[in-house]
Structure formats: C-alpha cells, structure tokens
Write an enzyme that holds these catalytic residues in place. Structure first.
Site, mmCIF file in Angstrom:
data_model
loop_
_atom_site.group_PDB
_atom_site.id
_atom_site.type_symbol
_atom_site.label_atom_id
_atom_site.label_comp_id
_atom_site.label_asym_id
_atom_site.label_seq_id
_atom_site.Cartn_x
_atom_site.Cartn_y
_atom_site.Cartn_z
ATOM 1 N N LYS A 80 46.042 51.365 44.499
ATOM 2 C CA LYS A 80 45.667 49.954 44.677
ATOM 3 C C LYS A 80 46.083 49.495 46.071
ATOM 4 C CE LYS A 80 46.266 45.443 42.359
ATOM 5 N NZ LYS A 80 46.969 44.717 41.276
ATOM 6 N N SER A 155 43.831 42.287 38.116
ATOM 7 C CA SER A 155 43.455 42.427 39.496
ATOM 8 C C SER A 155 43.265 43.876 39.966
ATOM 9 C CB SER A 155 44.521 41.770 40.378
ATOM 10 O OG SER A 155 45.768 42.413 40.228
ATOM 11 N N SER A 179 47.582 42.876 35.027
ATOM 12 C CA SER A 179 46.631 43.503 35.962
ATOM 13 C C SER A 179 46.502 45.010 35.896
ATOM 14 C CB SER A 179 46.957 43.108 37.389
ATOM 15 O OG SER A 179 46.466 41.830 37.647
HETATM 16 N N1 GLN Z 1 45.273 37.855 35.929
HETATM 17 C C1 GLN Z 1 46.626 37.413 36.111
HETATM 18 C C2 GLN Z 1 46.685 36.491 37.304
HETATM 19 O O1 GLN Z 1 45.668 36.128 37.781
HETATM 20 C C3 GLN Z 1 47.539 38.586 36.284
HETATM 21 C C4 GLN Z 1 47.457 39.163 37.626
HETATM 22 C C5 GLN Z 1 48.346 40.357 37.789
HETATM 23 O O2 GLN Z 1 48.877 40.903 36.850
HETATM 24 N N2 GLN Z 1 48.535 40.715 39.036
HETATM 25 O O3 GLN Z 1 47.719 36.107 37.753
#
Ligand code: GLN
Length: 498
Positions: A80, A155, A179
């Site tokens: 990532k 994400s 994420s």
């Molecule tokens: N979807 C969640 C957010 O928007 C989690 C994001 C993540 O785990 N980085 O914060």
C-alpha cells in the site's frame, strides 16, 4: 497446470525450493498479469518492474548458491502506498506527496526485504487512508476485479484488488477503522488486522496513531500466516510496538477447532445488513459448529456508538498528524504566493489535500478546540473505554467472535460519494476492533449475488494465531477462498493514440 499467478504462496514457495520454477519466472508472470489486467483494475500507483526483476534475480542467485531462505523468498508482493519504501515514490494517493521519495524503508518493508520478498510496486488507496472505496484517491479509483463497476473497498483497495486479481501473491495494507478487513471482504481475500502493537508502524505514514495497524492480504489463512510471521514483532523504532513473543503462526494451523468457543455478538446482526450477507455468515457459523466449535450468543452493547466515537477520535488525531504537511517541512508547495508564509501554507494545503482529508482535518480541529474538547473528544474516549470493556467481557467467555465484516457486498462506484455519512456506515462492524485495540480477520464465505462476502472473526489482544487457525480449519472444508474473478483484460495503453 494452473497459471503461475494463480498459485498460493505456500505452493509457489515449495516449487521455488525444489527449483521447479525460478523467482524470475514467478515475478515475470505477475508483471505480465499486471500488464494484462491493470488497464481495467488499476490497483497500482507505481509498478517497480525493473527493481522487481532485479530482486528476483538476486534471490535466484542466492538459491543457486545454497543460501538458507525463508518462505517469502522470491515471492512477489504489493505494498500500500502509505508505507515508506526507500527510493520508491510513496504518495498516500495524495497530491500532497505525489513527488515524495522516502530515503528509508518502513520496518515492515525492511523485514520483507530481509526475507527476500520481491516488491512489485505501490498500490492505490483512499487519500491518506481516509475512505472505504478507494474513490478518494487523488489519482484514480481502483475497481473491484469481481465487477469492474463496483468498488474494491478501501482505504487499502489497491492492495486488496491486486491480490484478488492475481497481480500479487499477497500485499500489505493499513487498518485504522477497517481498511484491511473491509476491502478484504469485498474482494474475496483473507485480510488481517493485527492487535495494536503487534506490528511496527515505523515508516507507516500516520493517519490516526492510536488506531493504525499494518496488516496483510492473502488468498488463504496459510499464506496470511507467512506474511504475519514476517512482519510481526517488537521494533525499537516504534515505541508502541510490544515486546510480546511472536508465536509460530503456521504451526498454529492444526485444522482442529474442536471445543473452541466462538461467540456471536447479537448487535452485529441488526437491521441494515443485506440478507445475502447475513445468510453467508450464518452458513459459516454452521460450518464452524460442524467442525466442533462451540457457538454461543454474546452481547457487545456499545457497538452502536462505535462510528460516532471513531469519527471524533480519528479526525482529531489526523488533524494533528497532517499538520506537518505545510509545503515547507513536507509536501506539495503552492507557487505564486509572493513570499507570504501564511498564504503559502494555506494555499499548499488547499491545493495539496482532497475534500475528504480537509473535512476530517476541520472536524478534528473543531473537536479538539477549547470548549469542545470535553464535549466531543473526551466523551468519545470514554465511549471507547466502554467498547473495550464490552470486548474484555466477551473474551472471558469466548476465544473468538464471529460476525459480518461489512453490512453489504461491494457497492457501485459513485453510489456513496455524494454523502460521506453513508460511506462511514460501511465500517460499522470493523471500527470497534480498532477502538479496542484487538485483532480481527476477514475471510471469504459463501457468495451473494455473484459477489464475495467477508466473514469477520474478532479475537482478543494477541489472538492472531487463534483467528488464523479457525480460518484455516474452515478453508480446509470449503473452497470460496480459492475462487478467483475472471477479469476483463483491457490492455494498458490500448486506447487509440492521436
Ligand atoms: N473507512 C474508514 C475511514 O474512512 C477506515 C479507514 C482506515 O481504516 N484507514 O476512516
């Protein structure tokens, strides 16, 4: 025989060991696969093909010389774009870091390199890891290899999609509120969020420091165990990493879960969950019972407050972490501000950050401001304690909890971009684990409407080996995890040139 890109790490490692294939062949096969499907999936921000081939050559040479190599040696892996990679651009899918090339490796990258894993490139994500669909990337959205009209989750959508589409054998993501697990659920991959402190965050570009963890994507529990073995453990460069011994994750995969106590939290089966997802999770629970697990109901009464608490705490922390990107010390620098420093900083941030990142910074700054700190931030932290206590109580009775990873299957691109709140709701089942600091894994269950469904297991702190054992036992008697999508191949650059 299967194509090389369809192999599991476990199979490929054995073939490499027996010298039936070389890492050069294996890496080439993945780079070809990337070339073939990237035009439609778009999982990568950067493909480091030349470096990958060089690394593969080095491992093959070492093997010829009889060096003792670990299970990830010569295995192509995707990363990532939130993890710092020495000499390789690391963007967080943001204009702010579009031209940032770190002079060092994150600890997890260093460990993978020491194990001679081959790095294929950096994967697309929601900007600074804020989002659930990869649509917040400043560059382009990634598509779900199972249906190109749908999101791969986020994400870490690029990392999930790359493994699902056979572009990489495994990948790393980061999980702040889901994420890793959420994109894992939407793409039919095994996606593990380790316990807070289990894996070093040194070199992980921070989003919300009390929640962030690095975790692997793989196509089986067995492969995920190998990834965990490589990255877990104490790191003197990360004071939040814990000096707890790292168990042998592969040895934990005995196939035997007889007598294991698995709880079903009733608050995770409420209205709003798609019938197909519910059916899939229920079928998995039956299967676990058939394997000898003892299933019982339990309650996590504060679940419904998770999202509200998270969307105060995460923005509060991100507003502090992202303050460093001012175009002076770090990041994109706006031009034409005529030597006015205040104007230079505000223009750099205005142009360098996307809408969701700005929304979070504003929310967080507001929640931390004097007068609101007690009403919002402190309150959210108290709720967090209650959520953690819910889990502490549940784990006195159960070894693990089973529930859905997400309320629904992958949604269509654009379906939730207009209203951030509907996007936030996607994380209702993943956020509590981050707030409590415990571990969780999403793994493929029965499909719904032709799309993957993720089943989630939550475990107590340092319970990763137990979770992987359960998933592995399930995967010995089911084949959902072995299914791979047929990705429409659109050649990169095939568009007519003018
Ligand atoms: N979807 C969640 C957010 O928007 C989690 C994001 C993540 O785990 N980085 O914060």
């Amino acid at each position: 025989m299967a194509e090389l890109w369809q192999l599991s790490i476990t199979e490929a490692a054995e073939m490499l060991r027996r010298r039936e294939i070389s890492s050069i062949e294996l890496t080439r096969a993945h780079l070809d696969r990337i070339e073939q499907v990237e035009g439609s999936v778009r999982a990568f921000v950067t493909v480091t093909d030349a470096e990958a081939m060089r690394e593969a050559e080095v491992v093959d040479q070492l093997r010829r010389e009889g060096a003792k190599l670990g299970p990830l040696a010569g295995i192509p892996i995707a990363i990532k774009d939130v993890l710092c990679t020495r000499g390789v651009r690391t963007t967080c899918s943001s204009r702010m870091l579009e031209h940032f090339t770190p002079p060092f490796d994150a600890t997890v990258i260093k460990r993978l390199r020491e194990g001679h894993a081959v790095m294929l490139g950096k994967t697309n994500m929601d900007e600074f890891a804020m989002g659930s669909s990869t649509e917040n990337s400043a560059f382009f959205p990634t598509r779900n290899p199972w249906d190109l009209e749908r999101v791969p989750g986020g994400s870490s959508g690029g990392s999930a999609a790359s493994v699902a589409a056979g572009e990489a054998m495994a990948s790393l993501g980061s999980d702040t509120g889901g994420s890793v697990r959420q994109p894992g659920a939407l793409t039919n991959t095994v996606a593990l969020k380790p316990t807070y402190g289990r894996v070093s965050r040194f070199g992980l570009i921070a989003f919300a420091s009390s929640l962030d963890q690095v975790g692997p994507f793989a196509r089986s529990a067995r492969d995920a165990a190998l990834m965990m073995q490589a990255i877990a453990g104490h790191d003197p460069l990360d004071s939040t990493s814990v000096a707890e011994v790292v168990p042998d994750y592969s040895a934990a995969l005995t196939g035997d879960i007889k007598g294991m106590r698995i709880g079903v939290p009733k608050e995770y089966f409420v209205a709003g969950i798609e019938p197909g997802v519910r059916a899939s999770v229920e079928a998995t629970i039956k299967q676990l019972e058939a394997l000898g697990a003892e299933i019982g109901e339990c309650s996590l009464p504060h679940t419904e407050y998770g999202i509200a608490a998270y969307y105060i705490i995460a923005p509060a922390e991100c507003s502090a972490n992202l303050a460093r990107f001012d175009g002076v010390r770090y990041g994109f620098s706006a031009r034409g501000t005529k030597g006015d420093i205040v104007e230079a900083i505000s223009q750099s941030r205005a142009q360098g950050f996307g809408a969701e990142v700005k929304r979070r910074i504003m929310l967080g700054t507001y929640a931390l401001s004097s007068g609101y700190y007690d009403a919002y931030y402190l309150k959210a932290e108290k709720v967090r304690t209650l959520i953690k206590r819910d889990f502490d109580a549940a784990f006195t009775q159960f070894d693990a909890l089973v529930c859905p990873t997400t309320p629904g299957i992958a949604f269509k691109l654009g379906a939730k971009t207009a209203d951030p709140y509907t996007m936030y709701l996607n994380d209702v089942f993943t956020i509590p684990a981050n707030l409590a600091g415990i571990c969780g894994v999403s793994f493929p269950g029965e499909f719904s409407e032709g799309m993957p469904v993720g089943v989630q297991l939550l475990g107590p702190a340092f319970g990763e080996a137990t979770l992987l054992r359960i998933v592995d036992a399930y995967q010995r008697v089911t084949d959902f995890h072995t299914r791979m999508p047929e990705v429409a191949t659109k050649r990169k650059g095939a568009r007519k040139r003018r």
